[in-house]
Design a protein around this motif. Structure first.
Motif, PDB file in Angstrom:
ATOM      1  N   VAL A   6      31.462  18.242 -36.421  1.00  0.00           N
ATOM      2  CA  VAL A   6      32.278  17.088 -36.039  1.00  0.00           C
ATOM      3  C   VAL A   6      33.702  17.514 -35.677  1.00  0.00           C
ATOM      4  CG1 VAL A   6      33.250  14.894 -36.828  1.00  0.00           C
ATOM      5  CG2 VAL A   6      30.895  15.514 -37.431  1.00  0.00           C
ATOM      6  N   ALA A   7      34.231  18.473 -36.413  1.00  0.00           N
ATOM      7  CA  ALA A   7      35.619  18.898 -36.191  1.00  0.00           C
ATOM      8  C   ALA A   7      35.780  19.730 -34.931  1.00  0.00           C
ATOM      9  CB  ALA A   7      36.106  19.679 -37.411  1.00  0.00           C
ATOM     10  N   SER A   8      34.845  20.648 -34.688  1.00  0.00           N
ATOM     11  CA  SER A   8      34.964  21.536 -33.513  1.00  0.00           C
ATOM     12  C   SER A   8      33.581  21.798 -32.920  1.00  0.00           C
ATOM     13  CB  SER A   8      35.623  22.863 -33.919  1.00  0.00           C
ATOM     14  OG  SER A   8      34.921  23.450 -34.998  1.00  0.00           O
ATOM     15  N   PRO A   9      33.053  20.852 -32.157  1.00  0.00           N
ATOM     16  CA  PRO A   9      31.683  20.987 -31.645  1.00  0.00           C
ATOM     17  C   PRO A   9      31.500  22.063 -30.585  1.00  0.00           C
ATOM     18  CG  PRO A   9      32.750  19.044 -30.730  1.00  0.00           C
ATOM     19  CD  PRO A   9      33.672  19.581 -31.779  1.00  0.00           C
ATOM     20  N   ILE A  10      32.567  22.473 -29.909  1.00  0.00           N
ATOM     21  CA  ILE A  10      32.432  23.457 -28.834  1.00  0.00           C
ATOM     22  C   ILE A  10      32.739  24.874 -29.305  1.00  0.00           C
ATOM     23  CG2 ILE A  10      33.229  24.082 -26.519  1.00  0.00           C
ATOM     24  CD1 ILE A  10      33.922  21.218 -26.029  1.00  0.00           C
ATOM     25  N   ALA A  11      33.544  25.000 -30.347  1.00  0.00           N
ATOM     26  CA  ALA A  11      33.972  26.316 -30.809  1.00  0.00           C
ATOM     27  C   ALA A  11      32.828  27.093 -31.446  1.00  0.00           C
ATOM     28  CB  ALA A  11      35.114  26.159 -31.812  1.00  0.00           C
ATOM     29  N   LEU A  12      32.989  28.408 -31.503  1.00  0.00           N
ATOM     30  CA  LEU A  12      32.027  29.258 -32.193  1.00  0.00           C
ATOM     31  C   LEU A  12      32.028  28.949 -33.679  1.00  0.00           C
ATOM     32  CD1 LEU A  12      32.734  32.689 -30.462  1.00  0.00           C
ATOM     33  CD2 LEU A  12      30.648  31.334 -30.244  1.00  0.00           C
TER      34      LEU A  12
ATOM     35  N   ILE B  21      24.553  25.750 -18.090  1.00  0.00           N
ATOM     36  CA  ILE B  21      24.481  26.538 -19.323  1.00  0.00           C
ATOM     37  C   ILE B  21      25.134  25.823 -20.505  1.00  0.00           C
ATOM     38  CG2 ILE B  21      25.253  28.705 -20.396  1.00  0.00           C
ATOM     39  CD1 ILE B  21      25.013  30.021 -17.674  1.00  0.00           C
ATOM     40  N   PHE B  22      26.087  24.936 -20.236  1.00  0.00           N
ATOM     41  CA  PHE B  22      26.847  24.310 -21.314  1.00  0.00           C
ATOM     42  C   PHE B  22      25.975  23.622 -22.371  1.00  0.00           C
ATOM     43  CE2 PHE B  22      29.094  20.679 -23.189  1.00  0.00           C
ATOM     44  CZ  PHE B  22      30.129  21.355 -23.825  1.00  0.00           C
ATOM     45  N   PRO B  23      24.967  22.817 -21.994  1.00  0.00           N
ATOM     46  CA  PRO B  23      24.142  22.187 -23.042  1.00  0.00           C
ATOM     47  C   PRO B  23      23.457  23.193 -23.966  1.00  0.00           C
ATOM     48  CG  PRO B  23      23.759  21.134 -20.932  1.00  0.00           C
ATOM     49  CD  PRO B  23      24.576  22.362 -20.648  1.00  0.00           C
ATOM     50  N   ILE B  24      23.011  24.329 -23.386  1.00  0.00           N
ATOM     51  CA  ILE B  24      22.372  25.358 -24.203  1.00  0.00           C
ATOM     52  C   ILE B  24      23.394  25.992 -25.142  1.00  0.00           C
ATOM     53  CG2 ILE B  24      21.094  27.536 -24.124  1.00  0.00           C
ATOM     54  CD1 ILE B  24      20.071  26.713 -21.376  1.00  0.00           C
ATOM     55  N   TRP B  25      24.575  26.277 -24.598  1.00  0.00           N
ATOM     56  CA  TRP B  25      25.663  26.821 -25.420  1.00  0.00           C
ATOM     57  C   TRP B  25      26.006  25.859 -26.558  1.00  0.00           C
ATOM     58  CZ3 TRP B  25      28.849  30.809 -26.542  1.00  0.00           C
ATOM     59  CH2 TRP B  25      30.063  30.523 -27.162  1.00  0.00           C
ATOM     60  N   PHE B  26      26.134  24.593 -26.230  1.00  0.00           N
ATOM     61  CA  PHE B  26      26.472  23.556 -27.203  1.00  0.00           C
ATOM     62  C   PHE B  26      25.427  23.504 -28.320  1.00  0.00           C
ATOM     63  CE2 PHE B  26      26.717  19.136 -28.697  1.00  0.00           C
ATOM     64  CZ  PHE B  26      28.078  19.025 -28.915  1.00  0.00           C
ATOM     65  N   LEU B  27      24.156  23.622 -27.950  1.00  0.00           N
ATOM     66  CA  LEU B  27      23.073  23.587 -28.935  1.00  0.00           C
ATOM     67  C   LEU B  27      23.105  24.812 -29.839  1.00  0.00           C
ATOM     68  CD1 LEU B  27      20.407  22.401 -30.046  1.00  0.00           C
ATOM     69  CD2 LEU B  27      19.228  23.624 -28.202  1.00  0.00           C
ATOM     70  N   ILE B  28      23.293  25.981 -29.243  1.00  0.00           N
ATOM     71  CA  ILE B  28      23.238  27.220 -30.021  1.00  0.00           C
ATOM     72  C   ILE B  28      24.390  27.306 -31.020  1.00  0.00           C
ATOM     73  CG2 ILE B  28      23.413  29.736 -29.880  1.00  0.00           C
ATOM     74  CD1 ILE B  28      21.915  29.578 -27.216  1.00  0.00           C
ATOM     75  N   VAL B  29      25.610  27.075 -30.569  1.00  0.00           N
ATOM     76  CA  VAL B  29      26.763  27.242 -31.455  1.00  0.00           C
ATOM     77  C   VAL B  29      26.738  26.223 -32.602  1.00  0.00           C
ATOM     78  CG1 VAL B  29      28.221  28.263 -29.685  1.00  0.00           C
ATOM     79  CG2 VAL B  29      28.265  25.785 -30.028  1.00  0.00           C
ATOM     80  N   ASN B  30      26.197  25.031 -32.364  1.00  0.00           N
ATOM     81  CA  ASN B  30      26.171  24.011 -33.409  1.00  0.00           C
ATOM     82  C   ASN B  30      24.970  24.135 -34.336  1.00  0.00           C
ATOM     83  OD1 ASN B  30      28.551  22.267 -32.917  1.00  0.00           O
ATOM     84  ND2 ASN B  30      27.595  21.979 -30.927  1.00  0.00           N
ATOM     85  N   SER B  31      24.060  25.043 -34.004  1.00  0.00           N
ATOM     86  CA  SER B  31      22.901  25.267 -34.865  1.00  0.00           C
ATOM     87  C   SER B  31      23.241  26.126 -36.080  1.00  0.00           C
ATOM     88  CB  SER B  31      21.772  25.944 -34.071  1.00  0.00           C
ATOM     89  OG  SER B  31      21.316  25.097 -33.041  1.00  0.00           O
ATOM     90  N   PHE B  32      24.442  26.680 -36.092  1.00  0.00           N
ATOM     91  CA  PHE B  32      24.861  27.545 -37.189  1.00  0.00           C
ATOM     92  C   PHE B  32      26.079  26.980 -37.922  1.00  0.00           C
ATOM     93  CE2 PHE B  32      22.686  30.114 -34.069  1.00  0.00           C
ATOM     94  CZ  PHE B  32      21.831  30.892 -34.818  1.00  0.00           C
TER      95      PHE B  32
ATOM     96  N   LYS C 233      32.268  29.484 -37.669  1.00  0.00           N
ATOM     97  CA  LYS C 233      33.072  30.408 -38.481  1.00  0.00           C
ATOM     98  C   LYS C 233      32.208  31.524 -39.056  1.00  0.00           C
ATOM     99  CE  LYS C 233      36.391  26.796 -39.711  1.00  0.00           C
ATOM    100  NZ  LYS C 233      36.976  25.981 -40.811  1.00  0.00           N
ATOM    101  N   SER C 234      30.973  31.204 -39.368  1.00  0.00           N
ATOM    102  CA  SER C 234      30.018  32.224 -39.821  1.00  0.00           C
ATOM    103  C   SER C 234      28.635  31.831 -39.312  1.00  0.00           C
ATOM    104  CB  SER C 234      30.003  32.305 -41.357  1.00  0.00           C
ATOM    105  OG  SER C 234      29.573  31.085 -41.917  1.00  0.00           O
ATOM    106  N   TRP C 235      27.881  32.822 -38.851  1.00  0.00           N
ATOM    107  CA  TRP C 235      26.551  32.564 -38.297  1.00  0.00           C
ATOM    108  C   TRP C 235      25.555  32.447 -39.444  1.00  0.00           C
ATOM    109  CZ3 TRP C 235      26.052  31.730 -33.068  1.00  0.00           C
ATOM    110  CH2 TRP C 235      27.163  32.059 -32.293  1.00  0.00           C
ATOM    111  N   ASN C 236      25.514  31.262 -40.044  1.00  0.00           N
ATOM    112  CA  ASN C 236      24.702  31.019 -41.231  1.00  0.00           C
ATOM    113  C   ASN C 236      23.279  30.628 -40.835  1.00  0.00           C
ATOM    114  OD1 ASN C 236      23.667  30.354 -43.723  1.00  0.00           O
ATOM    115  ND2 ASN C 236      25.447  29.162 -44.363  1.00  0.00           N
ATOM    116  N   LEU C 237      22.304  31.445 -41.229  1.00  0.00           N
ATOM    117  CA  LEU C 237      20.907  31.180 -40.897  1.00  0.00           C
ATOM    118  C   LEU C 237      20.253  30.151 -41.815  1.00  0.00           C
ATOM    119  CD1 LEU C 237      19.652  34.818 -40.165  1.00  0.00           C
ATOM    120  CD2 LEU C 237      20.318  33.073 -38.512  1.00  0.00           C
ATOM    121  N   ASP C 238      20.956  29.721 -42.849  1.00  0.00           N
ATOM    122  CA  ASP C 238      20.381  28.748 -43.777  1.00  0.00           C
ATOM    123  C   ASP C 238      20.053  27.429 -43.084  1.00  0.00           C
ATOM    124  OD1 ASP C 238      20.554  30.547 -45.842  1.00  0.00           O
ATOM    125  OD2 ASP C 238      22.486  29.795 -46.586  1.00  0.00           O
ATOM    126  N   TYR C 239      20.856  27.070 -42.089  1.00  0.00           N
ATOM    127  CA  TYR C 239      20.602  25.816 -41.375  1.00  0.00           C
ATOM    128  C   TYR C 239      19.282  25.896 -40.597  1.00  0.00           C
ATOM    129  CZ  TYR C 239      25.506  25.012 -42.476  1.00  0.00           C
ATOM    130  OH  TYR C 239      26.707  24.864 -43.136  1.00  0.00           O
TER     131      TYR C 239
END
Length: 278
Positions: free
Chosen positions: A42-48, A24-35, A50-56
């Motif tokens: 670069v600073a925190s690739p694993i953390a949630l 599951i980790f690769p999917i988690w990694f992809l989802i959290v970094n998509s926002f 700060k805001s779920w921005n849909l602009d990206y």
């Protein structure tokens, strides 16, 4: 349950939990970094985020021409999978119901074709299709059909061997012709295997990059993988624009992941039926 049994069961649970996390980790990694923005990734690739921005996601959809690319990918995938299902199921049925050396040789040929690496035939094949005027979307669909038939015939034949011949004989006595028997008797029984053939080939075709790259290239009708590759903004001159790459990849895989989740039960049943029976 004794102490040894409890320890054994606990070890199994731990091992399964670790495997689940690794999967599951690769999917988690992809989802959290998509926002996230570039700096936050670069600073925190694993953390949630700060805001779920849909602009990206919106920006990535524009860069890869999501609408046209998605339509092209769906067209190729649906057409190729339909071609594979019809040809492989009919061929497997004919081979399974024909007790002759020719049928056995054909089955061996289908099975042996699975062992031929695509890289060994890709350039001669693309050159031939170019000479035939099929270096385009229809040609790509035909090539996918050819490459996907071998494994599908293997799965279908194994399951058809378990179907009682009396069902087909009864339909024949009722006046059904060969196509009616195939359509109304054989295919409904083959549903579990068909679901397996559909999803395994759909995942492969949807995610494939090399064959569309060789056949379609950089024209106006790109698949999602080609659009992802050719999008200029996704290939930074001085580094990787992760704030575009992650959401673009997420948008590309969402449809096929949803289909896989819906049909995963049928996949397991179909593989078991096609590989074990017969």
């Amino acid at each position: 349950m004794g102490v040894k049994g409890k320890i054994k069961r606990a070890l199994i649970v731990v091992i399964l939990a670790v495997l689940a996390i690794v999967t599951i980790f690769p999917i988690w990694f992809l989802i959290v970094n998509s926002f996230k923005g570039q700096q936050e990734i670069v600073a925190s690739p694993i953390a949630l985020p700060k805001s779920w921005n849909l602009d990206y996601l919106k920006n990535a959809a524009e860069q890869i021409n999501l609408g046209s690319s998605l339509l092209q990918t769906v067209l190729i995938t649906v057409a190729a999978v339909a071609l594979i299902v019809v040809i492989s199921s009919f061929a497997a049925w004919a081979i399974a119901r024909t007790d002759s050396k020719v049928a056995n040789i054909l089955f061996i040929a289908y099975t042996a074709a699975m062992l031929i690496p695509f890289q060994s035939v890709m350039y001669p094949l693309v050159s031939l299709m170019d000479k035939l005027g099929l270096k385009n979307t229809p040609g790509l669909i035909l090539m996918y059909g050819g490459f996907g038939i071998s494994m599908s015939v293997l799965l279908y034949r194994g399951f058809i061997k378990s179907i009682p011949l009396s069902l087909e004989e009864a339909a024949m006595l009722d006046g059904a012709n060969i196509f009616q028997i195939y359509r109304y008797v054989v295919m409904p029984i083959l549903k579990p295997t068909t679901m397996t053939v559909v999803i395994t080939n759909a995942v492969w075709i949807w995610n494939d990059y090399l064959l569309p790259f060789l056949v379609i290239g950089n024209n106006d009708k790109k698949t999602l993988t080609l659009s992802l590759y050719y999008a200029k903004s996704l290939s930074g001159q001085y580094g990787n624009p992760w704030e575009l790459i992650f959401p673009a990849v997420l948008l590309c895989i969402i449809p096929i992941v949803i289909i896989f989740i819906i049909l995963q039960k049928n996949i397991i049943e179909g593989i078991s039926a096609g590989a074990v029976k017969g």
